[in-house]
Design a protein around this motif. Structure first.
Motif, PDB file in Angstrom:
ATOM      1  N   LYS A   1       1.013  -1.112   0.145  1.00  0.00           N
ATOM      2  CA  LYS A   1       0.001  -0.033  -0.087  1.00  0.00           C
ATOM      3  C   LYS A   1       1.059   1.205  -0.013  1.00  0.00           C
ATOM      4  CE  LYS A   1      -3.598   1.683   3.140  1.00  0.00           C
ATOM      5  NZ  LYS A   1      -3.906   1.347   4.508  1.00  0.00           N
ATOM      6  N   ASN A   2       0.586   2.243  -0.866  1.00  0.00           N
ATOM      7  CA  ASN A   2       1.438   3.593  -0.619  1.00  0.00           C
ATOM      8  C   ASN A   2       0.510   4.608  -1.108  1.00  0.00           C
ATOM      9  OD1 ASN A   2       1.495   4.346  -3.647  1.00  0.00           O
ATOM     10  ND2 ASN A   2       2.132   1.976  -3.802  1.00  0.00           N
ATOM     11  N   THR A   3       0.944   5.921  -0.569  1.00  0.00           N
ATOM     12  CA  THR A   3       0.276   7.055  -0.901  1.00  0.00           C
ATOM     13  C   THR A   3       1.256   8.098  -1.352  1.00  0.00           C
ATOM     14  OG1 THR A   3       0.814   7.912   1.225  1.00  0.00           O
ATOM     15  CG2 THR A   3      -1.204   6.982   1.013  1.00  0.00           C
ATOM     16  N   ILE A   4       0.885   8.937  -2.164  1.00  0.00           N
ATOM     17  CA  ILE A   4       1.758   9.976  -2.597  1.00  0.00           C
ATOM     18  C   ILE A   4       1.258  11.311  -2.038  1.00  0.00           C
ATOM     19  CG2 ILE A   4       2.204  10.937  -4.996  1.00  0.00           C
ATOM     20  CD1 ILE A   4       0.865   8.917  -6.171  1.00  0.00           C
ATOM     21  N   THR A   5       2.256  12.001  -1.655  1.00  0.00           N
ATOM     22  CA  THR A   5       2.071  13.572  -1.137  1.00  0.00           C
ATOM     23  C   THR A   5       2.277  14.486  -2.299  1.00  0.00           C
ATOM     24  OG1 THR A   5       4.188  13.937  -0.537  1.00  0.00           O
ATOM     25  CG2 THR A   5       2.547  13.362   1.113  1.00  0.00           C
ATOM     26  N   LYS A   6       1.163  15.296  -2.544  1.00  0.00           N
ATOM     27  CA  LYS A   6       1.271  16.009  -3.744  1.00  0.00           C
ATOM     28  C   LYS A   6       0.849  17.506  -3.348  1.00  0.00           C
ATOM     29  CE  LYS A   6      -0.588  14.716  -8.038  1.00  0.00           C
ATOM     30  NZ  LYS A   6      -2.091  14.544  -8.488  1.00  0.00           N
ATOM     31  N   ILE A   7       1.492  18.582  -3.972  1.00  0.00           N
ATOM     32  CA  ILE A   7       1.099  19.765  -3.443  1.00  0.00           C
ATOM     33  C   ILE A   7       0.345  20.401  -4.703  1.00  0.00           C
ATOM     34  CG2 ILE A   7       1.922  22.462  -2.930  1.00  0.00           C
ATOM     35  CD1 ILE A   7       4.404  21.151  -2.358  1.00  0.00           C
ATOM     36  N   ILE A   8      -0.924  20.780  -4.396  1.00  0.00           N
ATOM     37  CA  ILE A   8      -1.722  21.250  -5.455  1.00  0.00           C
ATOM     38  C   ILE A   8      -1.995  22.715  -5.404  1.00  0.00           C
ATOM     39  CG2 ILE A   8      -3.220  19.136  -5.867  1.00  0.00           C
ATOM     40  CD1 ILE A   8      -5.287  20.555  -4.162  1.00  0.00           C
ATOM     41  N   TYR A   9      -2.068  23.165  -6.635  1.00  0.00           N
ATOM     42  CA  TYR A   9      -2.527  24.512  -6.813  1.00  0.00           C
ATOM     43  C   TYR A   9      -3.571  24.913  -7.489  1.00  0.00           C
ATOM     44  CZ  TYR A   9       2.465  24.863  -5.770  1.00  0.00           C
ATOM     45  OH  TYR A   9       3.754  24.727  -4.895  1.00  0.00           O
ATOM     46  N   GLY A  10      -4.373  25.726  -6.977  1.00  0.00           N
ATOM     47  CA  GLY A  10      -5.617  26.023  -7.873  1.00  0.00           C
ATOM     48  C   GLY A  10      -5.663  27.657  -8.134  1.00  0.00           C
ATOM     49  N   GLY A  11      -6.381  28.128  -9.307  1.00  0.00           N
ATOM     50  CA  GLY A  11      -6.297  29.422  -9.426  1.00  0.00           C
ATOM     51  C   GLY A  11      -7.497  30.324  -9.052  1.00  0.00           C
ATOM     52  N   PHE A  12      -8.418  29.492  -8.322  1.00  0.00           N
ATOM     53  CA  PHE A  12      -9.660  30.231  -8.083  1.00  0.00           C
ATOM     54  C   PHE A  12      -9.402  31.778  -7.335  1.00  0.00           C
ATOM     55  CE2 PHE A  12     -13.641  30.864  -5.767  1.00  0.00           C
ATOM     56  CZ  PHE A  12     -14.644  30.862  -6.843  1.00  0.00           C
ATOM     57  N   ILE A  13      -8.737  31.708  -6.582  1.00  0.00           N
ATOM     58  CA  ILE A  13      -8.619  32.906  -5.597  1.00  0.00           C
ATOM     59  C   ILE A  13      -8.126  33.960  -6.494  1.00  0.00           C
ATOM     60  CG2 ILE A  13      -7.514  33.854  -3.427  1.00  0.00           C
ATOM     61  CD1 ILE A  13      -7.735  31.165  -2.144  1.00  0.00           C
ATOM     62  N   PRO A  14      -6.938  34.007  -6.985  1.00  0.00           N
ATOM     63  CA  PRO A  14      -6.340  35.096  -7.959  1.00  0.00           C
ATOM     64  C   PRO A  14      -7.517  35.452  -8.813  1.00  0.00           C
ATOM     65  CG  PRO A  14      -4.947  33.249  -7.765  1.00  0.00           C
ATOM     66  CD  PRO A  14      -5.982  32.736  -6.813  1.00  0.00           C
ATOM     67  N   ILE A  15      -8.075  34.520  -9.403  1.00  0.00           N
ATOM     68  CA  ILE A  15      -9.076  34.759 -10.633  1.00  0.00           C
ATOM     69  C   ILE A  15     -10.108  35.600  -9.981  1.00  0.00           C
ATOM     70  CG2 ILE A  15     -10.659  33.885 -11.992  1.00  0.00           C
ATOM     71  CD1 ILE A  15      -8.830  31.406 -12.916  1.00  0.00           C
ATOM     72  N   ILE A  16     -10.707  35.089  -8.689  1.00  0.00           N
ATOM     73  CA  ILE A  16     -11.768  35.994  -8.164  1.00  0.00           C
ATOM     74  C   ILE A  16     -11.443  37.385  -7.836  1.00  0.00           C
ATOM     75  CG2 ILE A  16     -13.160  36.051  -5.870  1.00  0.00           C
ATOM     76  CD1 ILE A  16     -14.438  34.534  -7.937  1.00  0.00           C
ATOM     77  N   GLY A  17     -10.058  37.211  -7.145  1.00  0.00           N
ATOM     78  CA  GLY A  17      -9.356  38.724  -6.740  1.00  0.00           C
ATOM     79  C   GLY A  17      -9.314  39.567  -7.974  1.00  0.00           C
ATOM     80  N   THR A  18      -9.029  39.209  -9.041  1.00  0.00           N
ATOM     81  CA  THR A  18      -8.637  39.898 -10.257  1.00  0.00           C
ATOM     82  C   THR A  18     -10.012  40.533 -10.749  1.00  0.00           C
ATOM     83  OG1 THR A  18      -7.028  38.431 -11.010  1.00  0.00           O
ATOM     84  CG2 THR A  18      -7.853  40.055 -12.699  1.00  0.00           C
ATOM     85  N   ILE A  19     -11.023  39.749 -10.701  1.00  0.00           N
ATOM     86  CA  ILE A  19     -12.336  39.871 -11.294  1.00  0.00           C
ATOM     87  C   ILE A  19     -12.841  41.071 -10.209  1.00  0.00           C
ATOM     88  CG2 ILE A  19     -14.724  39.163 -11.754  1.00  0.00           C
ATOM     89  CD1 ILE A  19     -13.584  36.800 -12.517  1.00  0.00           C
ATOM     90  N   LEU A  20     -13.006  40.710  -8.893  1.00  0.00           N
ATOM     91  CA  LEU A  20     -13.425  41.644  -7.957  1.00  0.00           C
ATOM     92  C   LEU A  20     -12.711  43.067  -7.787  1.00  0.00           C
ATOM     93  CD1 LEU A  20     -14.517  39.329  -4.653  1.00  0.00           C
ATOM     94  CD2 LEU A  20     -15.813  40.294  -6.596  1.00  0.00           C
ATOM     95  N   SER A  21     -11.634  42.870  -7.746  1.00  0.00           N
ATOM     96  CA  SER A  21     -10.495  44.353  -7.685  1.00  0.00           C
ATOM     97  C   SER A  21     -11.009  45.082  -9.095  1.00  0.00           C
ATOM     98  CB  SER A  21      -9.310  44.013  -7.537  1.00  0.00           C
ATOM     99  OG  SER A  21      -8.813  43.359  -8.623  1.00  0.00           O
ATOM    100  N   THR A  22     -11.188  44.348 -10.224  1.00  0.00           N
ATOM    101  CA  THR A  22     -11.425  45.269 -11.267  1.00  0.00           C
ATOM    102  C   THR A  22     -13.001  45.664 -11.298  1.00  0.00           C
ATOM    103  OG1 THR A  22      -9.970  43.760 -12.645  1.00  0.00           O
ATOM    104  CG2 THR A  22     -11.599  45.024 -13.703  1.00  0.00           C
TER     105      THR A  22
END
Lengths: 332, 268
Positions: free
Chosen positions: A101-122
């Motif tokens: 049995k094994n697991t993989i640790t992964k670092i995930i990156y999602g773009g939702f926050i910067p996208i929302i931040g861009t839209i809202l600040s604009t």
């Protein structure tokens, strides 16, 4: 080959260079973003975790997992997949089926926050800037006495030329404390960033809206005045209908500017990956993510940054393109 | 009567919003001037950043913008000449449109493009990458200026030139460009003023450098990038330096703009 044809060829190549540059921006960003696109897919656009470590349980035996990981590295040799590592569970031992049995640790990156931040600040910037820019351009085209039109117009144009970093710095040290006094919350926030962004695009928007309004032939305005129309009625019933397309185009073009603005926002938005609970909370926008993280990023994070850059590029291309071709098409 | 009242209210709102806008903008300028002049001293121009001055930064920013101008102006002008004098078909229109879009493209995108194109293959940030990023920003501005200014040159001049027996390129080089030179100069000056104030495309292409250097293969001093770093530095001394730098930068940009506008007004 004579000089004439050489000259013409050089001119043609220079013009083609524009096409080549734009195409290579698109292609280069796409290639650099591809590993992240394959890894996260469309889900990237709505995923609000950035740099979050997760454990993925894998049913496959360790050996197979390793070889597939290797394969992906070979496929994506531009950015090696160094963020994911395979950690065999020491206590997992052998399962009933006899598979390790094994697991993989992964670092995930999602773009939702910067996208929302861009839209809202604009959006905040536009909500602030559009009415004021309209006021300024109506003032300049109909209300202002003659001796004011030139100096105020020139002042607006010069202000549009001031580098955006100046607006950002002023906002940080002088405007942010006042916004906090009035609205509460944090000094560094979505609201401050949006307002300073609005102040920054204001002169640009006012200048091009005024130009659009000034295209109204004075014969039209004069005939309305001679029928007894008030100034406001001339603005509402003659200038706006006549220059409508140009005015909308100017606003959209300013929106395109605001969307991609880095420096005026970078000082003020706070640069934290957090969905803002209220307008007075800090968050982050796409240009600011790029500005702050490009230097030291690598692997999946780098590719995720390019994914964001690609998204921003495509969006601003569409917005600016719409403004220029649909609304501001020049007569050739 | 009602119409007149509505008129009064609407016009007052318009004047009020104009005032609000102008007050904000005046506030920024006043802050910049008072903070800037207070922090200004002669040693800023004789010392490098490492010793608390700005000499190397101003030089670096100028040099990168100058290199961008030297590369970008001929390319942009030739492209503009093609659009106006040679290309009359669909192709020229597409190029014109794309160049217009590029002019408004986010500058940070140009920075990340140059990062992939030059910084990554080269292995580190360097002055050339910064100059190239600024060149990419400048070219569309020069293309649009050239295109617009050449369109103002009367057709008769072109015909007269051809009647004299000149080849098309000779007519363009010695007659048309001369007729449009004031407008072209203004456009180039305004373009230069625009790129010299850019920060975003330089952040991860040239970076900045505290020391005096003329070696474009290394991280290169940039006034704007240093303003960003200094302003985020939590000491008063760094902030004062950032204000002085902002003041100098704004003065340079405004000066070039005013000179450029003065030229065009001179002509009529």
């Amino acid at each position: 080959m004579n000089r004439e044809s050489i000259f013409k060829k050089v001119a043609f190549s220079s013009a083609t260079l524009i096409l080549v540059m734009l195409a290579s921006i698109f292609v280069m960003l796409f290639i650099s973003a591809k590993p992240a696109m394959q890894e996260y897919g469309w889900h990237f656009l709505v995923d609000s975790s950035w740099g979050k470590t997760i454990e993925v349980k894998s049913d496959k035996p360790l050996a197979t997992q390793k070889s597939t990981t290797k394969k992906t590295i070979n496929d994506e040799n531009l950015f090696a997949n160094e963020d994911s590592a395979i950690i065999p569970l020491s206590d997992g031992g052998i399962e009933d089926s006899g598979q390790p049995k094994n697991t993989i640790t992964k670092i995930i990156y999602g773009g939702f926050i910067p996208i929302i931040g861009t839209i809202l600040s604009t959006l905040i910037a536009m909500a602030f800037a559009v009415p004021i820019a309209m006021g300024i351009s109506i003032f300049l085209s109909e209300i202002a006495p003659k001796f004011l039109i030139k100096p105020v117009g020139l002042a607006i144009e010069l202000l549009a030329a001031i580098p955006s970093i100046i607006y950002g710095m002023w906002g940080l040290f002088y405007f942010a404390p006042i916004v906090q006094d009035i609205f509460g919350g944090d000094q560094i926030s979505l609201l401050t960033a949006g307002l300073v962004l609005g102040i920054m695009i204001l002169p640009f928007m006012a200048a091009i809206t005024r130009d659009a309004m000034n295209t109204t032939p004075s014969v039209l305005k004069e005939s309305a005045y001679s029928l007894g129309a008030t100034k406001f009625e001339v603005v509402k019933d003659v200038i706006f209908p006549y220059a409508k397309v140009g005015i909308i185009g100017s606003v959209i073009l300013s929106l395109g500017r605001a969307l991609g603005e880095t420096m005026a926002v970078a000082f003020l938005i706070g640069s934290v990956f957090k969905i803002p609970g209220s307008l007075t909370n800090p968050t982050i926008s796409i240009p600011v993510v790029l500005a702050n993280n490009f230097g030291e990023a690598s692997g999946n994070m780098m590719s995720a940054l390019f994914y964001l850059a690609f998204v921003l590029f495509v969006f601003s291309f569409i917005i600016i393109g719409t403004a220029k071709f649909y609304f501001l098409r020049k007569h050739r | 009567m009602k119409r007149l009242i509505i008129n009064k209210i609407a016009l007052s709102l318009s004047v009020l919003s104009a005032l609000i806008g102008l007050v904000f903008l005046a506030w920024i300028l006043v802050t910049l001037f008072s903070k800037g002049i207070n922090s200004l001293s002669f040693s800023l121009f004789t010392q490098d950043l490492i010793n608390g001055g700005l000499r190397n930064l101003i030089f670096g920013q100028f040099l990168m913008a100058l290199i961008a101008t030297i590369i970008g102006v001929p390319l942009g002008m030739m492209a503009g000449i093609y659009l106006r004098e040679y290309g009359h078909g669909k192709y020229a229109n597409i190029i014109r449109d794309l160049s217009d879009i590029m002019m408004s493209a986010p500058s940070i995108i140009i920075g990340s493009f140059v990062f992939v194109l030059i910084v990554e293959p080269f292995g580190s940030i360097n002055g050339w990458a910064g100059s190239i990023a600024l060149t990419i920003m400048l070219i569309p501005i020069v293309v649009s200026t050239t295109d617009n200014m050449l369109s103002l040159v009367p057709k008769e001049l072109r015909e007269a030139g051809i009647a004299l027996g000149g080849g098309k390129h000779q007519v363009i080089l010695s007659i048309i460009l001369k007729a449009a030179r004031v407008g072209l100069m203004t456009g180039i000056l305004l373009g230069f003023a625009r790129i010299i104030g850019e920060t975003a495309p330089l952040l991860f292409t040239s970076g900045t450098n505290s020391f005096w250097t003329t070696d474009l293969n290394n991280a290169f001093p940039s006034l704007t990038v240093s303003i960003y770093n200094l302003a985020n530095f939590p000491t008063d001394k760094a902030r004062d330096l950032a204000w002085a730098a902002s003041f100098i930068l704004t003065m340079i940009v405004l000066f070039i703009n005013i000179v450029g506008r003065f030229f065009t007004r001179d002509k009529g």
